[in-house]
Scaffold this active site. Structure first.
Site, short mmCIF file in Angstrom:
data_model
loop_
_atom_site.label_atom_id
_atom_site.label_comp_id
_atom_site.label_asym_id
_atom_site.label_seq_id
_atom_site.Cartn_x
_atom_site.Cartn_y
_atom_site.Cartn_z
N GLU A 32 -1.02 7.44 -9.46
CA GLU A 32 -1.57 8.30 -8.66
C GLU A 32 -0.48 8.40 -7.30
O GLU A 32 -0.22 7.55 -6.70
CB GLU A 32 -2.86 8.00 -7.95
CG GLU A 32 -3.50 9.23 -7.44
CD GLU A 32 -4.97 8.80 -6.82
OE1 GLU A 32 -5.33 9.57 -6.12
OE2 GLU A 32 -5.46 7.77 -7.34
N ARG A 259 -6.87 -6.54 -13.93
CA ARG A 259 -5.95 -6.34 -12.89
C ARG A 259 -5.06 -7.75 -12.25
O ARG A 259 -5.71 -8.73 -12.67
CB ARG A 259 -6.55 -6.04 -11.52
CG ARG A 259 -7.12 -4.61 -11.78
CD ARG A 259 -7.79 -4.02 -10.49
NE ARG A 259 -7.01 -3.57 -9.42
CZ ARG A 259 -6.72 -2.36 -9.08
NH1 ARG A 259 -7.16 -1.52 -10.16
NH2 ARG A 259 -5.88 -2.14 -8.08
N LYS A 269 -3.57 -0.02 -2.90
CA LYS A 269 -2.64 0.98 -1.88
C LYS A 269 -3.65 1.35 -0.94
O LYS A 269 -2.71 1.65 0.26
CB LYS A 269 -2.60 2.46 -2.93
CG LYS A 269 -1.16 2.27 -3.72
CD LYS A 269 -1.22 3.71 -4.54
CE LYS A 269 -1.77 3.62 -5.76
NZ LYS A 269 -1.72 4.68 -6.42
#
Ligand code: ATP
Ligand code: MG
Length: 552
Positions: A32, A259, A269
């Site tokens: 993203e 992750r 982020k």
């Protein structure tokens, strides 16, 4: 990248069953563009690009820009640069999720026509109200579920035409209001937003939700394996539902992996953006940031980061990796290839009383003692030198093998010197340490063959150049930043000494020619990288001492 893991086991099986040819394996990396890539993304990159490479397949790069709110072309460019820096390439397969908005819209209309989606009028507040969203024991409720298909089609096209305010209507998939998986309780797949999209401008005022858009994007691009992190596992039934109910030709399979989490580090982020926007760090590329541009500026090599990600492997359960392993990987890489240089971080004068004034002599020092091919360089020697304040002790602790009153020490690659006297300032601080050199020995052994235990580094005061060092350390003091004590925020655990600036260090003259980004081992001190932004500033990549193998 010829490693194997549970994802490859699944793919191997599918190939064996004849579902795919190996070279048909097609993955994608879908960042993203609302921030810079971090080292967690590197793990995903290795899985996506590495899996495609292993089978001779393809990997697309796709900007997941369906959410119009926070995207920026600055991020798109930075993402591309960072991926290339790591050595991955998407060829001509670069896409934007927003390029499929027309197709998304058509598939939404298809669902409505099939009786599989409807326009709902619940407000955002009502959506959160247990009377409508239900709970573990009660199903959700929507009074609009049985709205006639024609009416939903009409309302949806008018939503698109901009006839209604934000929040007035949503489009929902008609799946199962009683599902134990809340993602499946008639999830919203379109909402109204009056906001300019960074690529589509004002063309759209309705936007697809990620869970609807993502499987369609994958399918349109012919992705065979949609590899993502574990938090999407619960969304997989919805991914499959979308794929199976719209008329896309390809049926990608979503597989989740754990992750990456690293001790003393945050990898979200949202958190990293907060540090940047509030000037807690010096931008996304602050050398303490776990972003790829931050690690690069700090002095990390792509090889060390890839090595780290390979060593931790790919698993299906979440775990925490010791940041010491990352430091170990860069230390090992730089140990093999960083040229050795002399820098004195805390200089004090050393005066060789019996050395002629005005004389310069050159001593050859190896660029890498472990690698004879790395050659040598000549270091000028004069009567007045700098040594590190830590290498002299007036009151030495036990086993202090550096310079002390009545002691002797080897000046690295040069003479053995014996303490003569101490010259102090009025306040008692050291002005200079006076020594006499054994001028006969040069780099050799003393005439009587006795052993000199300590070796210290030095620089000629006439030739050394001043510079600045920044001693970077971990950004957070707490090991497990994912599990903080009650009522504490990650900001409470910022390490106050994560960037110690040391001005007026002295470095050897050859470093005047160093280029931004060049990496060195400052002997006996640590690995340093000349900053890419600030001339004359050396960033400490990592210290010399490795605590990791002992702990492991
Ligand atoms: P963040 O939580 O940091 O904002 P994100 O998941 O929103 O991360 P994206 O840009 O959507 O960031 O991520 C692109 C890809 O990278 C996704 O497939 C995601 O699963 C993966 N990814 C993100 N963070 C990690 C991580 N820490 N470890 C492994 N993969 C990750
Ligand atoms: Mg995401």
């Amino acid at each position: 990248m010829e490693s194997t893991n549970f994802i490859h086991d699944i793919i191997d099986e599918e190939i064996a069953e004849g579902k795919y040819r190996a070279d048909e394996i097609h993955t994608r990396f879908p960042p993203e563009p609302n921030g810079y890539l971090h080292i967690g993304h590197c793990k995903a990159l290795i899985i996506d690009f590495g899996t495609a490479a292993k089978y001779g397949g393809k990997c697309n790069l796709r900007m997941d820009d369906t959410n119009p709110a926070k995207e920026d072309t600055e991020f798109v460019d930075a993402i591309k640069e960072d991926i290339h820096w790591l050595g991955f390439d998407w060829g001509d397969r670069f896409y934007y999720g927003s390029d499929y908005f027309d197709r998304d819209y058509e598939y939404a209309v298809e669902l409505i026509k099939k009786g599989l989606a409807y326009v709902c009028e619940l407000s955002a507040e009502q959506f959160r109200d247990p009377a409508y969203c239900g709970d573990l024991t009660h199903p959700a409720v929507s009074p609009w579920r049985d709205r006639p298909i024609e009416e939903s089609l009409d309302l949806f096209s008018r939503m698109k035409a901009g006839e209604f305010p934000e929040g007035k209507y949503t489009l929902r998939a008609k799946i199962d209001l009683a599902s134990g998986n809340f993602c499946m309780r008639d999830p919203v797949i379109y909402r109204i937003r009056y906001i300019d999209h960074h690529r589509q401008g004002k063309k759209w005022c309705i936007f697809p939700m990620y869970d609807f858009a993502h499987p369609i994007q994958d399918a349109i691009e012919g992705i065979t394996h949609s590899l993502c992190s574990l938090e999407y596992e619960i969304h997989r039934p919805l991914y499959d539902w979308v794929i199976n109910n719209v008329s896309v030709g390809c049926k990608p399979r979503q597989i989740e992996f754990a992750r990456l989490n690293i001790t003393n580090t945050v990898l979200s982020k949202r958190y990293l953006r907060y540090l940047v926007e509030n000037d807690i760090v010096d931008g996304w590329d602050d050398p303490r940031m776990p972003t790829l541009c931050g690690l690069r500026r700090r002095g990390y090599t792509p090889e060390s980061i890839l090595d780290f990600c390979q060593r931790i492997g790919v698993s299906k359960s979440n775990s925490m990796v010791d940041i010491g392993l990352l430091e170990h990987c860069i230390r090992e890489d730089l140990n093999a290839r960083a040229p050795r240089r002399v820098a004195v971080l805390s200089p004090i004068k050393l005066i060789v009383d019996n050395y002629p004034e005005g004389k310069t002599e050159y001593f050859d020092l190896p660029n890498n003692p472990g690698d004879p091919e790395a050659g040598t360089r000549a270091l000028p020697f004069t009567r007045e030198l700098y040594i590190d304040a830590d290498d002299f002790a007036q009151v030495p602790p036990p086993k202090f093998f550096r310079l002390k009153p009545d002691g002797e020490v080897r000046l690295m690659g040069a003479y053995i010197v014996k303490f003569a006297s101490l010259e102090t300032n009025a306040d008692g601080s050291i002005k200079a340490v006076h020594v006499n050199a054994d001028l006969e020995t040069g780099c050799g052994m003393p005439a009587d063959g006795h052993k000199v235990k300590g070796t210290i580094h030095w620089l000629s005061a006439d030739y050394a150049k001043p510079a600045t060092a920044i001693l970077y350390d971990r950004l957070f003091t707490e090991e497990n930043m994912n599990d903080l004590p009650e009522g504490k925020s990650y900001i409470d655990f910022l390490n106050p000494s994560s960037a110690e600036k040391v001005e007026n260090i002295m470095v050897e003259p050859s470093l005047a020619d160093a280029k931004p980004g060049d990496r060195f081992q400052f002997v006996r001190t640590g690995y340093f990288c000349l900053d890419r932004k600030n001339p004359g500033v050396f960033n400490r990549v990592v210290g010399l001492k490795d605590s990791f193998p002992k702990k492991a």
